[in-house]
Design a protein around this motif. Structure first.
Motif, short mmCIF file in Angstrom:
data_model
loop_
_atom_site.label_atom_id
_atom_site.label_comp_id
_atom_site.label_asym_id
_atom_site.label_seq_id
_atom_site.Cartn_x
_atom_site.Cartn_y
_atom_site.Cartn_z
N SER A 83 -7.81 -7.84 -23.72
CA SER A 83 -6.97 -8.29 -22.62
C SER A 83 -6.12 -7.15 -22.07
O SER A 83 -5.71 -7.17 -20.92
CB SER A 83 -6.07 -9.43 -23.09
N ALA A 84 -5.84 -6.14 -22.88
CA ALA A 84 -5.05 -5.00 -22.42
C ALA A 84 -5.76 -4.21 -21.34
O ALA A 84 -5.15 -3.44 -20.61
CB ALA A 84 -4.71 -4.10 -23.61
N ALA A 85 -7.07 -4.40 -21.18
CA ALA A 85 -7.82 -3.70 -20.14
C ALA A 85 -7.34 -4.09 -18.75
O ALA A 85 -7.58 -3.37 -17.79
CB ALA A 85 -9.31 -4.01 -20.28
N PHE A 86 -6.65 -5.23 -18.59
CA PHE A 86 -6.15 -5.66 -17.29
C PHE A 86 -4.91 -4.87 -16.87
O PHE A 86 -4.51 -4.93 -15.72
CB PHE A 86 -5.77 -7.15 -17.32
N VAL A 87 -4.31 -4.14 -17.77
CA VAL A 87 -3.03 -3.49 -17.49
C VAL A 87 -3.17 -2.31 -16.53
O VAL A 87 -2.40 -2.18 -15.60
CB VAL A 87 -2.35 -3.05 -18.80
N SER A 88 -4.16 -1.44 -16.71
CA SER A 88 -4.21 -0.24 -15.89
C SER A 88 -5.60 0.22 -15.47
O SER A 88 -5.87 1.40 -15.50
CB SER A 88 -3.50 0.89 -16.62
N PRO A 89 -6.49 -0.67 -15.07
CA PRO A 89 -7.76 -0.17 -14.54
C PRO A 89 -7.57 0.37 -13.13
O PRO A 89 -6.53 0.18 -12.51
CB PRO A 89 -8.66 -1.41 -14.54
N ASP A 90 -8.59 1.04 -12.61
CA ASP A 90 -8.45 1.55 -11.25
C ASP A 90 -8.52 0.41 -10.24
O ASP A 90 -8.88 -0.71 -10.57
CB ASP A 90 -9.49 2.64 -10.95
N LYS A 91 -8.15 0.69 -9.00
CA LYS A 91 -8.05 -0.36 -7.97
C LYS A 91 -9.38 -1.05 -7.71
O LYS A 91 -9.42 -2.24 -7.45
CB LYS A 91 -7.49 0.22 -6.69
N LYS A 92 -10.48 -0.33 -7.77
CA LYS A 92 -11.79 -0.94 -7.53
C LYS A 92 -12.09 -1.98 -8.61
O LYS A 92 -12.60 -3.06 -8.32
CB LYS A 92 -12.88 0.12 -7.48
N LEU A 93 -11.77 -1.68 -9.87
CA LEU A 93 -11.97 -2.64 -10.95
C LEU A 93 -11.04 -3.84 -10.83
O LEU A 93 -11.35 -4.92 -11.33
CB LEU A 93 -11.77 -1.97 -12.31
N LEU A 94 -9.92 -3.67 -10.17
CA LEU A 94 -9.00 -4.78 -9.95
C LEU A 94 -9.43 -5.67 -8.78
O LEU A 94 -8.80 -6.68 -8.52
CB LEU A 94 -7.58 -4.25 -9.69
N GLY A 95 -10.48 -5.29 -8.07
CA GLY A 95 -10.99 -6.12 -6.99
C GLY A 95 -10.68 -5.64 -5.60
O GLY A 95 -10.91 -6.35 -4.63
N PHE A 96 -10.16 -4.42 -5.46
CA PHE A 96 -9.86 -3.89 -4.13
C PHE A 96 -11.11 -3.23 -3.53
O PHE A 96 -11.88 -2.60 -4.22
CB PHE A 96 -8.74 -2.85 -4.20
N ASP A 97 -11.28 -3.38 -2.22
CA ASP A 97 -12.38 -2.77 -1.49
C ASP A 97 -11.98 -1.33 -1.16
O ASP A 97 -11.03 -1.11 -0.40
CB ASP A 97 -12.64 -3.56 -0.21
N PRO A 98 -12.69 -0.32 -1.70
CA PRO A 98 -12.30 1.07 -1.44
C PRO A 98 -12.55 1.54 -0.01
O PRO A 98 -12.06 2.59 0.38
CB PRO A 98 -13.15 1.86 -2.44
N THR A 99 -13.30 0.77 0.78
CA THR A 99 -13.58 1.17 2.16
C THR A 99 -12.52 0.70 3.14
O THR A 99 -12.61 0.98 4.33
CB THR A 99 -14.97 0.65 2.62
N ILE A 100 -11.51 -0.03 2.66
CA ILE A 100 -10.42 -0.49 3.52
C ILE A 100 -9.11 0.09 2.97
O ILE A 100 -8.79 -0.10 1.80
CB ILE A 100 -10.33 -2.02 3.56
N GLN A 101 -8.39 0.80 3.80
CA GLN A 101 -7.13 1.43 3.40
C GLN A 101 -6.03 1.03 4.38
O GLN A 101 -6.28 0.90 5.57
CB GLN A 101 -7.27 2.96 3.37
N PRO A 102 -4.80 0.88 3.90
CA PRO A 102 -3.70 0.62 4.84
C PRO A 102 -3.43 1.85 5.69
O PRO A 102 -3.55 2.98 5.22
CB PRO A 102 -2.52 0.30 3.92
N ALA A 103 -3.07 1.62 6.93
CA ALA A 103 -2.71 2.73 7.82
C ALA A 103 -1.37 3.30 7.36
O ALA A 103 -0.46 2.56 7.00
CB ALA A 103 -2.62 2.24 9.26
N GLU A 104 -1.26 4.60 7.35
CA GLU A 104 -0.05 5.24 6.85
C GLU A 104 1.17 4.97 7.72
O GLU A 104 2.28 4.89 7.23
CB GLU A 104 -0.27 6.74 6.71
N ASP A 105 0.97 4.82 9.01
CA ASP A 105 2.10 4.65 9.93
C ASP A 105 2.42 3.19 10.27
O ASP A 105 3.39 2.93 10.96
CB ASP A 105 1.85 5.43 11.22
#
Length: 109
Positions: free
Chosen positions: A50-72
């Motif tokens: 269960s500790a694997a949920f604490v700090s995996p990368d964003k892709k493993l957490l379910g985030f789409d790497p092809t979509i990023q928030p605009a910086e401005d």
């Protein structure tokens, strides 16, 4: 989280009540719930998994790497699209405004 963030493809959750634990997986079409297990020091294998949920990368957490928030502008997103699976020729699209803010309220909708 799924409704308000277009980068989310899926998400993992844990519910813990006393020492009883369940793991939930939710994507845009399904919800999967684990059987309950004991989340105590007496069962260290379950605690470590269960500790694997604490700090995996964003892709493993379910985030789409092809979509990023605009910086401005935090309400706009930049989507990266590759032509014919060619990683060298990419196109970037930026959202300008919301077409519809209606979203599904239930867990699945």
């Amino acid at each position: 989280m799924m409704r308000n963030d277009p980068r989310r493809r899926a998400m993992f959750c844990m519910t813990i009540e006393h020492s009883t634990t369940r793991i939930w997986f939710r994507c845009r079409s399904s919800v999967i719930i684990s059987e309950t297990f004991d989340f105590t020091i007496a069962e260290p294998k379950n605690s470590l998994n269960s500790a694997a949920f604490v700090s995996p990368d964003k892709k493993l957490l379910g985030f789409d790497p092809t979509i990023q928030p605009a910086e401005d502008n935090e309400k706009q997103f930049i989507t990266i699209v590759y032509s014919d699976n060619d990683k060298k020729n990419l196109r970037m699209f930026r959202t300008k405004r919301i077409i519809s803010s209606y979203g599904a309220d239930p867990l699945r909708g």
